[in-house]
Structures are given as structure tokens and as C-alpha cells.
Design a protein around this motif. Structure first.
Motif, mmCIF file in Angstrom:
data_model
loop_
_atom_site.group_PDB
_atom_site.id
_atom_site.type_symbol
_atom_site.label_atom_id
_atom_site.label_comp_id
_atom_site.label_asym_id
_atom_site.label_seq_id
_atom_site.Cartn_x
_atom_site.Cartn_y
_atom_site.Cartn_z
ATOM 1 N N TRP A 3 87.119 65.042 29.537
ATOM 2 C CA TRP A 3 86.808 63.723 30.077
ATOM 3 C C TRP A 3 86.888 63.724 31.599
ATOM 4 O O TRP A 3 87.774 64.334 32.192
ATOM 5 N N GLN A 4 85.928 63.026 32.222
ATOM 6 C CA GLN A 4 85.909 62.859 33.672
ATOM 7 C C GLN A 4 85.579 61.405 33.982
ATOM 8 O O GLN A 4 84.793 60.781 33.265
ATOM 9 N N PRO A 5 86.149 60.822 35.040
ATOM 10 C CA PRO A 5 85.782 59.451 35.387
ATOM 11 C C PRO A 5 84.349 59.329 35.889
ATOM 12 O O PRO A 5 83.735 58.279 35.758
ATOM 13 N N VAL A 6 83.816 60.403 36.471
ATOM 14 C CA VAL A 6 82.456 60.409 37.007
ATOM 15 C C VAL A 6 81.684 61.542 36.357
ATOM 16 O O VAL A 6 82.181 62.672 36.260
ATOM 17 N N CYS A 7 80.471 61.244 35.894
ATOM 18 C CA CYS A 7 79.645 62.261 35.247
ATOM 19 C C CYS A 7 79.300 63.371 36.237
ATOM 20 O O CYS A 7 78.918 63.110 37.385
ATOM 21 N N ASP A 8 79.437 64.625 35.800
ATOM 22 C CA ASP A 8 79.132 65.764 36.671
ATOM 23 C C ASP A 8 77.647 65.896 36.966
ATOM 24 O O ASP A 8 77.263 66.520 37.957
ATOM 25 N N ASN A 9 76.814 65.302 36.119
ATOM 26 C CA ASN A 9 75.376 65.471 36.281
ATOM 27 C C ASN A 9 74.739 64.327 37.075
ATOM 28 O O ASN A 9 74.164 64.545 38.140
ATOM 29 N N CYS A 10 74.866 63.098 36.562
ATOM 30 C CA CYS A 10 74.229 61.949 37.231
ATOM 31 C C CYS A 10 75.192 61.184 38.113
ATOM 32 O O CYS A 10 74.771 60.242 38.806
ATOM 33 N N SER B 255 77.425 59.008 37.476
ATOM 34 C CA SER B 255 77.695 57.620 37.108
ATOM 35 C C SER B 255 79.180 57.458 36.807
ATOM 36 O O SER B 255 79.846 58.391 36.341
ATOM 37 N N PHE B 256 79.676 56.262 37.055
ATOM 38 C CA PHE B 256 81.102 55.987 36.885
ATOM 39 C C PHE B 256 81.372 55.383 35.507
ATOM 40 O O PHE B 256 80.679 54.456 35.078
ATOM 41 N N ASP B 257 82.370 55.934 34.807
ATOM 42 C CA ASP B 257 82.832 55.417 33.514
ATOM 43 C C ASP B 257 81.691 55.332 32.505
ATOM 44 O O ASP B 257 81.417 54.283 31.918
ATOM 45 N N THR B 258 81.010 56.452 32.294
ATOM 46 C CA THR B 258 79.905 56.476 31.327
ATOM 47 C C THR B 258 80.119 57.508 30.222
ATOM 48 O O THR B 258 79.218 57.714 29.418
ATOM 49 N N LEU B 259 81.293 58.149 30.163
ATOM 50 C CA LEU B 259 81.528 59.179 29.156
ATOM 51 C C LEU B 259 82.076 58.559 27.870
ATOM 52 O O LEU B 259 82.995 57.744 27.915
ATOM 53 N N SER B 260 81.480 58.966 26.750
ATOM 54 C CA SER B 260 81.908 58.493 25.436
ATOM 55 C C SER B 260 82.104 59.690 24.522
ATOM 56 O O SER B 260 81.382 60.692 24.621
ATOM 57 N N TRP B 261 83.083 59.566 23.610
ATOM 58 C CA TRP B 261 83.334 60.624 22.630
ATOM 59 C C TRP B 261 82.396 60.392 21.455
ATOM 60 O O TRP B 261 82.607 59.540 20.611
ATOM 61 N N THR B 262 81.314 61.152 21.417
ATOM 62 C CA THR B 262 80.296 60.953 20.396
ATOM 63 C C THR B 262 79.619 62.274 20.074
ATOM 64 O O THR B 262 79.767 63.259 20.805
ATOM 65 N N THR B 263 78.890 62.281 18.990
ATOM 66 C CA THR B 263 78.150 63.478 18.590
ATOM 67 C C THR B 263 76.786 63.461 19.259
ATOM 68 O O THR B 263 75.989 62.541 19.007
ATOM 69 N N PRO B 264 76.485 64.411 20.126
ATOM 70 C CA PRO B 264 75.182 64.409 20.802
ATOM 71 C C PRO B 264 74.066 64.745 19.828
ATOM 72 O O PRO B 264 74.291 65.391 18.794
ATOM 73 N N VAL C 49 80.135 62.819 26.081
ATOM 74 C CA VAL C 49 78.723 62.745 26.436
ATOM 75 C C VAL C 49 78.510 61.542 27.347
ATOM 76 O O VAL C 49 79.036 60.452 27.092
ATOM 77 N N CYS C 50 77.744 61.741 28.402
ATOM 78 C CA CYS C 50 77.428 60.652 29.333
ATOM 79 C C CYS C 50 76.416 59.707 28.686
ATOM 80 O O CYS C 50 75.363 60.141 28.204
ATOM 81 N N ASP C 51 76.730 58.436 28.661
ATOM 82 C CA ASP C 51 75.805 57.452 28.092
ATOM 83 C C ASP C 51 74.558 57.278 28.933
ATOM 84 O O ASP C 51 73.535 56.798 28.439
ATOM 85 N N ASN C 52 74.617 57.679 30.195
ATOM 86 C CA ASN C 52 73.492 57.471 31.106
ATOM 87 C C ASN C 52 72.490 58.622 31.051
ATOM 88 O O ASN C 52 71.289 58.401 30.900
#
Length: 501
Positions: A421-428, A430-439, A410-413
Motif C-alpha cells: 500500500w502507498q498513499p500515492v500511486c506510483d504510476n499516475c 493520484s492520492f488515496d486511490t489504492l484498493s485491495w481488489t482482484t485486478p 490496485v489503483c482505482d484511477n
């Protein structure tokens, strides 16, 4: 206090000396004879001194009047003089007032008025390095992009304002969506001011979006040198960039370079899950399974993750289910109560067809109201393995259909969810904003959940009444859903495949 006393004493002494001198002059005989226009004047000593002082004052006044006349003549001739400087000061005062009024208008959101005041200030001041910046920002506010671009180009021609001009055009290109030009402008801006933090961030983001990983690593190093980035954040992002390079190299089938970059990424940030999984596969390809095991174990200590389990299973792909259960103790003993560990043990025991042990490993994960689709699907597989009725199995699958999917990338932004996992969020982006978490679970009820249920779990011709079922077989199906869970296969799990999702 002492200095004041000294000044008073000095003043008293000076008055005393002057008084004494005046007394001596009055007592002195003789004087000065002056003949003017046939008349002779005799002046006493004191009168002579006073006349000398008056003569000096008169000469000074004559010289001043003469210099004023010369200055006036030079002013008429167009030269810079005290008179011209006097008028310049007045014009400068009016210019700075117009500039101040323009800045106030800009702060108030009055773009057109700010442009008018900037033009007036330019007429008075003739300082384009000040007025052009106000004009450009006012034109942007008023929506006159052409005027703003022309003014920013004028700023670029001046050495003292070149950075401001480049930065202004950079912001315009970003607003227009021209990222390639914006990236080149950001590189020029960094060359002019290497320590400008905002421009560093913009350039890093643009390089990441353009997949220019080498350039992004250079910019990241510049941020570290300028002190605008903590060392731990630098190590993490350097690892992300190295991992991104490794992933692209793998896509190009250059395995040796990919292995080295993957190992470098893991060395920079051992807790980065994708880097650990890729580095482990690189070591396996190099025939070093022990190194792969050590990397995955260290990453599992930081955060249990299904990708790590899949990479651990790939170390020995042809082992039996019982051998795999024994080997996986290297991971499962680290965090035995972690949900990921319990889900992993349940999957491994299902593959080994030890369904009671799978039920014990799963524990309360499938019984709680917050159970996710993975736990409920595993529970359906356990019930099927133990020979439960179709209605019981379909009940678990019905719950899995409407249950949340559990942890995701999930993108923190922007909170956008990603399948991997992607280095850049596909939506916004942003760089390095993905975290493994429960949305967070959506509060909107899905209209497709109940209608799709018969297609996914099947429908019986004569469903039994609730009174005919054992109490343990009655499953409540929630009405709210986040998104459909993946449908489990009808066939039993293949023992030859890794028991991970």
C-alpha cells in the motif's frame, strides 16, 4: 384593472380642467400689450398664455444650443463631454464586438485569431482585466507560452485579476513538470481564494506527491471547512495522511511519535488496513497486546487481509503452531466463508502439519477455474505433506505459474498494481486511490510461461503417460497467464514463522 380606470379618470379630469380654463380665458376681457420695434401688439388672455409657452420653449432651445456649443468647444479642448461620450460609446461597442469575436474564436480553437481579436479589443476598450485573460488563453492555445506567461504576469499586478494570473502560471508550471514551483503557486492561490475547490485539489495532490503530509492535512481541513468534502471522505483521507506521517517517522526510527501517529490514523479510519496493522504493532511495542487484538479484530470485520493476519501473528511471535491455531480463532470465526479466512486456516494447518484439515479449510478454492496462485501453491504444499507424487505436486505448481495472483493493491484511477500500500500511486501519482481488489486478468498469452515451467517446477527424465496416472492426479495446465506466481520454497514451512503471506 383598477389602476387603468384611475388613469383614464385622471386624464378625463385633466382635459376637463384645461377646457374649462381655456373657456374662462376666452371670456375674460382685456389682454396684454407688447411694443416691439415701434409696433404695439395687443394679445388676448388665451393668446398671452400661448405666447408665454412659446417663449419658454424658445428659451429652452437657446440654452440647449448654447450648452452644445460649449460642449463642442470643450471637446476640441480635450475635455470629456457629451460629444466625447458619444464617440466613446461607439468605440466601446466596437471593442466589445471584438472581444466577443475573440471569445468565439477561442471556443472554436483558433488561437491566433483570438489573439488578434483580443489586441483589437484592447485598443478600443482599454480594459486589460478583460482582454489580457483572453490574450493569455489564446496564446496558450496557439502554443506561445512566452506570450501567455507575460500576460499572466500582467494579470498578477491587478488586484481584481491576481488570482487568475497565479492560477494561469500554476497550470503552466504543472504542464512543464515543475511541481515545486507549482506547489508554491498553489499555496498563493489558496491564500487569495481559500474556498476555490479546484485549487484545493491541486494543492492537496502536489503536497501528497512532495510528501508534505502536514501541509496536506491543513489543506484537507480547509476543504472540509469550505464544504467541498464530505465528512466521511475527510476522515478517510485524514487517516491516510496520518498513516503516511507515521510510516515516515518509523523510517526515521522515532518510535514514540510513530506509535502515536499510527494509533491516530487507525482511530480516524478503523477499516484502513495499513493503519490497523501499524497501530497494532505500535500497541505491541507499548506492551498492550489486548489493544492490538481489538484493533485487528475490528479491521478484520471490515475486510479480511493478509497484512492483518501477519500483524496478529506478531502479537505472540514465539507460540507453537497449535497455540497459534487456537489464538487465531479470534479472527477466523468472524468471516468463516471468506476466501482470505480459508486461505489463512489452510496456511496455519499446513504449519501445524494437519494436512487433511488444511485441505478441508481450502475447500473448493483450488479446484475452480478461477483459482489464484496462492490457493494452488497451498494445494501443492498439502499434496506434498500427504506424500503425493512429484508429478502431482508439479502439476499444481504448473497451474500456480499461470494463475492470477489474486487480490492486490490496485489503483482505482490507472489500475496499476502495487506490491504494498502507498498513499500515492506510483504510476499516475493520484492520492488515496489504492484498493485491495482482484485486478482483471490479462488477455495476452505470456510467451515465458511454458518456457519457464521446467526451470521453476523441474523436469522429470521420463514423465509418465496420462494413462498411468490416477484420474485425480491429471492436472490441466492453462495456456494463458497473467504473471508468474511466487515459487514456494522446497523446504517444509518453518513453524516458528507466522503462517501468512
Amino acid at each position: 384593472m383598477l389602476w387603468s380606470l384611475i388613469k383614464i379618470l385622471f386624464f378625463v379630469a385633466l382635459v376637463a380642467v384645461l377646457t374649462y380654463g381655456a373657456g374662462l380665458l376666452m371670456e375674460t376681457t382685456g389682454g396684454v400689450r407688447v411694443t416691439f420695434a415701434g409696433t404695439e401688439y395687443t394679445l388676448g388672455p388665451l393668446q398671452s398664455v400661448i405666447a408665454a409657452l412659446l417663449l419658454l420653449v424658445t428659451v429652452w432651445l437657446v440654452l440647449k444650443l448654447l450648452s452644445l456649443a460649449v460642449a463642442f468647444l470643450r471637446f476640441l479642448n480635450g475635455d470629456e463631454t457629451a460629444v466625447s461620450r458619444y464617440f466613446d460609446r461607439g468605440r466601446e461597442a466596437r471593442g466589445y464586438k471584438a472581444l466577443a469575436d475573440g471569445m468565439m474564436a477561442l471556443a472554436s480553437g483558433e488561437g491566433r485569431l483570438a489573439m488578434s481579436k483580443a489586441a483589437k479589443a484592447e485598443r478600443y476598450l482599454r480594459k486589460p482585466e478583460l482582454t489580457n485573460l483572453l490574450t493569455a488563453q489564446a496564446a496558450e492555445m496557439a502554443g506561445d507560452t512566452r506570450k501567455a506567461t507575460e500576460t499572466y504576469k500582467k494579470l498578477i499586478t491587478n488586484d481584481s485579476t491576481r488570482f487568475v494570473g497565479v492560477r494561469g502560471i500554476l497550470k503552466q508550471k504543472l504542464a512543464e513538470g515543475d511541481r515545486e514551483t507549482a506547489r508554491k503557486l498553489a499555496e498563493k492561490a489558496i491564500a487569495l481564494k481559500p474556498k476555490h475547490e479546484e485549487t484545493q485539489d491541486v494543492l492537496l495532490k502536489l503536497q501528497a506527491q512532495a510528501r508534505d503530509w502536514a501541509g496536506a492535512r491543513s489543506t484537507l481541513g480547509a476543504k472540509l471547512k469550505s464544504g467541498s468534502l464530505p465528512r466521511d471522505v475527510y476522515s478517510r483521507r485524514e487517516a491516510v495522511l496520518a498513516l503516511s506521517e507515521a510510516r515516515e517517522v518509523i523510517e526515521d526510527d522515532v518510535s514514540l511519535e510513530a506509535r502515536e501517529k499510527a494509533i491516530t490514523a487507525n482511530r480516524l479510519s478503523p477499516d484502513l488496513v495499513p493503519a490497523a496493522a501499524l497501530a497494532a504493532r505500535s500497541y505491541v511495542a507499548k506492551g498492550k497486546p489486548r489493544n492490538a487484538t481489538r484493533i485487528l479484530r475490528k479491521a478484520w470485520e471490515a475486510q479480511p487481509h493478509p497484512d492483518l493476519a501477519a500483524a496478529f501473528a506478531a502479537i505472540v511471535p514465539d507460540e507453537t503452531p497449535q497455540e497459534r491455531l487456537k489464538r487465531f480463532q479470534t479472527l477466523t470465526k468472524i468471516h468463516p466463508d471468506h476466501p482470505e479466512t480459508r486461505l489463512l486456516l489452510a496456511e496455519l494447518n499446513i504449519v501445524a502439519e494437519d494436512f487433511p484439515e488444511a485441505r478441508r479449510a481450502l475447500g473448493e478454492l483450488a479446484q475452480s477455474e478461477a483459482a489464484d496462485a496462492r490457493a494452488l501453491t497451498l494445494m501443492a504444499a498439502i499434496e506434498r505433506g500427504e506424500g503425493a507424487s512429484d508429478n502431482v505436486i508439479k502439476g499444481w505448481l504448473a497451474r500456480a505459474l499461470n494463475a492470477p495472483r489474486g487480490p492486490q493493491w490496485v489503483c482505482d484511477n490507472c489500475h496499476h498494481r502495487h506490491g504494498e500500500w502507498q498513499p500515492v500511486c506510483d504510476n499516475c501519482e493520484s492520492f488515496d486511490t489504492l484498493s485491495w481488489t482482484t485486478p482483471p486478468r490479462a488477455e495476452i498469452t505470456s510467451a515465458t510461461g511454458a518456457h519457464m515451467l521446467p526451470l521453476i517446477v523441474g523436469a522429470t527424465d521420463e514423465p509418465p503417460a496420462a494413462a498411468d496416472l490416477p484420474e485425480s492426479d491429471i492436472i490441466d495446465v492453462p495456456t494463458e497467464s497473467e504473471e508468474p506466481a511466487p515459487q514456494p520454497a522446497d523446504e517444509s514451512p518453518d513453524p516458528s514463522k507466522p503462517a501468512v503471506n
